[in-house]
Each structure stands twice: as C-alpha cells, then as structure tokens.
Motif scaffolding. Structure first.
Motif, short mmCIF file in Angstrom:
data_model
loop_
_atom_site.label_atom_id
_atom_site.label_comp_id
_atom_site.label_asym_id
_atom_site.label_seq_id
_atom_site.Cartn_x
_atom_site.Cartn_y
_atom_site.Cartn_z
N CYS A 134 37.71 -2.56 -52.55
CA CYS A 134 39.14 -2.86 -52.58
C CYS A 134 39.41 -3.95 -51.53
O CYS A 134 38.96 -3.82 -50.39
CB CYS A 134 39.93 -1.59 -52.26
SG CYS A 134 41.69 -1.86 -51.97
N ARG B 86 41.95 -4.52 -49.94
CA ARG B 86 42.86 -4.06 -48.91
C ARG B 86 42.17 -3.11 -47.93
O ARG B 86 42.39 -3.20 -46.73
CB ARG B 86 44.05 -3.34 -49.57
CG ARG B 86 45.35 -3.44 -48.86
CD ARG B 86 46.55 -3.16 -49.77
NE ARG B 86 46.29 -2.15 -50.78
CZ ARG B 86 47.01 -2.04 -51.90
NH1 ARG B 86 48.03 -2.85 -52.16
NH2 ARG B 86 46.71 -1.11 -52.79
N CYS B 87 41.33 -2.18 -48.46
CA CYS B 87 40.78 -1.15 -47.57
C CYS B 87 39.26 -1.00 -47.67
O CYS B 87 38.69 -0.14 -47.01
CB CYS B 87 41.45 0.19 -47.86
SG CYS B 87 40.88 0.95 -49.40
N CYS C 257 42.30 1.98 -56.70
CA CYS C 257 41.64 2.28 -55.43
C CYS C 257 41.96 3.74 -55.07
O CYS C 257 43.13 4.08 -54.87
CB CYS C 257 42.14 1.35 -54.32
SG CYS C 257 41.52 1.88 -52.71
N CYS D 9 43.88 3.76 -51.29
CA CYS D 9 45.24 3.27 -51.01
C CYS D 9 46.22 3.47 -52.16
O CYS D 9 47.40 3.16 -52.00
CB CYS D 9 45.24 1.87 -50.43
SG CYS D 9 44.49 0.59 -51.37
ZN LIG Z 1 42.22 0.29 -51.22
#
Ligand SMILES: [Zn+2]
Length: 277
Positions: free
Chosen positions: A252, A254-255, A272, A275
C-alpha cells in the motif's frame, strides 16, 4: 471495461468531431450490433443531423434532429473511431456510418466491438433521455445530481458500500476500478455495510469517487486493458496513477501493508487491510 471517465472522454471527442454532421448511410455487420430492445431500425437515422453527443452514466447517445436518438453502449470492449471513409474495414467492425459535411469530404463513424457486449439502438427520447437509460440515475458530473439524496438512500440500505457504489440506479458512473480507488482514498473497507456508515463517512466517499473520476477524466481515462482506446486510437494514462486496483500483493503506498484482493460478485475488490476499516 470502460467506466465513466472513458465513456466521457469518447463522448467529448466524438462531439468535437461529428457534431452538426449529417448521416448519409448506416450499416451493421453483426447480428448483435443492435440491442433487441431497439425501437426503430438502424435505417431510421439516415438523413438525420447529429445535434450533440450526450451521456448518462455509461449510456451514450447521438441526439438527432428527430424525436429519437442513436444510442450506444460500449459494453466490455466497444470503441468508436472517426476516420476517412476509404480506410479498410476493421475485423471487429459492427457499425459503419458515413457522415457528410457541408465543407469537407465525407468521413466515417465506426463502431468496433471485439467481445460484442456493446450495442447500438434507435430509441425515443423522454425529456431528453432515451428509453434504455431512463432507470440510470444522474452521475456526479450531472447538474441533476443530488448528493444528499444519494447519501440518504445509502443509509436506508444494509448492503456493502461497494455494492451501493456500483448500483447505477442510485448514482451512476462508478464502476469496479474507481469504486476500489475511491474506497482506498476514503479509507473505507469495501465490505462495510451502508447502514453502519456515518453521513460524514459517506460524504467522504462521494468526494473520493468524484476526485478519482475527475483525475481519470483529465488523464483521458484508464487503459486497464488493450480494449480501451479513445477516438484517436490512443490509450488513457490514468492506470499509472491507480493506487489499489490491480495492485494485490504489492505494498500500500500509504502504509506499506500488502494490498488484498477478494472475490466480489463475479469480479474482485482490492483494498488495504490496514488503512481501510
Ligand atoms: Zn494501507
């Protein structure tokens, strides 16, 4: 499968290329070219002038100086080309229209469809909308779109948010790819039930669907497979910006958690697990 940004890209290009032209001839080359629910034969459009090319959700139609319109649905792999009449006929050519102009030589409008889920039809207009698109709700780019009514509709139901987003009778235009992208952006799990979502969360989701589709529109659509080409035979560039769709097993952005892919209807959802809650 073409979604709203792809259909809108095609519509806008067709509008600039063929608006105002007159249909000189109309031919079909496959038993499934015409939708069985067509209300007139294809011949009915001969002699008509194309006033504008319009769209509701993924339904597109050529408004004519007639009480009926030539309607087109791209299905899985439908494409339109505008090219010289003399160009050789393509293998998957399903419909061919010769258009004449007052000033230049005739051009051809071609409907190609390899997988034959797309179709053409000639239908009456009701308040400007063809019969087959009457059940389709306005999309987020339509002046008739009412966000509050859509949110209230979702909250009355107890269905997965992704199922709700794909229901074209509540809000049109969101398909599989952009639903996954928007839910990732809004940090909501696709399986979350609509009655468990707050008004604020639903507002966030609708803002995300609009943002994702606007970005895709600017990029000329997503060429998620080799089927989608715009009127100039070019593919879109949005696939480079997909954050979650088709990225199962990858981190992901983002994370860094691995993106998961789960079965959804006869397709898949990508999300994901960290998140998106
Ligand atoms: Zn994520």
């Amino acid at each position: 499968m073409p979604e709203l940004p792809e259909v809108e890209t095609v519509r806008a290009q067709l509008s600039s290329k063929i608006r105002g032209k007159k249909i000189k001839s109309a031919q079909k080359f496959h038993p499934r070219t015409m939708n069985p629910r067509t209300e007139h034969n294809l011949d009915a459009v001969i002699g008509a002038q194309i006033i504008e090319v319009r769209r509701r959700g993924k339904y597109m139609w050529f408004e004519l100086n007639r009480p009926f319109a030539l309607v087109a649905h791209l299905g899985m792999s439908g494409q339109f080309y505008v090219q010289p009449v003399k160009d050789p006929r393509q293998k998957h050519l399903r419909g061919l229209f010769e258009l004449k102009t007052a000033t230049s030589s005739p051009i051809s409008l071609r409907f190609l469809d390899q997988r034959t889920f797309g179709w053409l039809s000639v239908e009456q207009l009701h308040d400007g909308i063809p019969t087959s698109a009457l059940h389709i709700a306005p999309d987020q780019f339509d002046s008739r779109f009412n966000a509050q009514a859509v949110i209230e509709n979702y909250r009355r139901r107890r269905i997965q948010i992704k199922t709700a987003l794909l229901n074209q009778e509540i809000m049109s235009g969101v398909g599989n790819i952009y639903a996954d992208e928007a839910l990732w952006k809004a940090k909501i799990k696709p399986t979350k039930l609509t009655n468990k979502l707050s008004e604020k969360e639903l507002q966030k989701i609708l803002a995300a669907t609009k943002a994702v589709m606007s970005a895709a529109l600017k990029a000329g659509g997503t060429s998620f497979d080799t089927q989608y080409r715009n009127v100039n035979g070019e593919s879109g560039y949005f696939e480079r910006r997909l954050r979650v769709y088709g990225r199962d097993g990858l981190a992901c952005v983002r994370c860094r958690t691995k993106i998961k892919k789960i079965a959804f209807a006869n397709r898949h959802s990508h999300f994901c697990p960290k998140c998106q809650r």
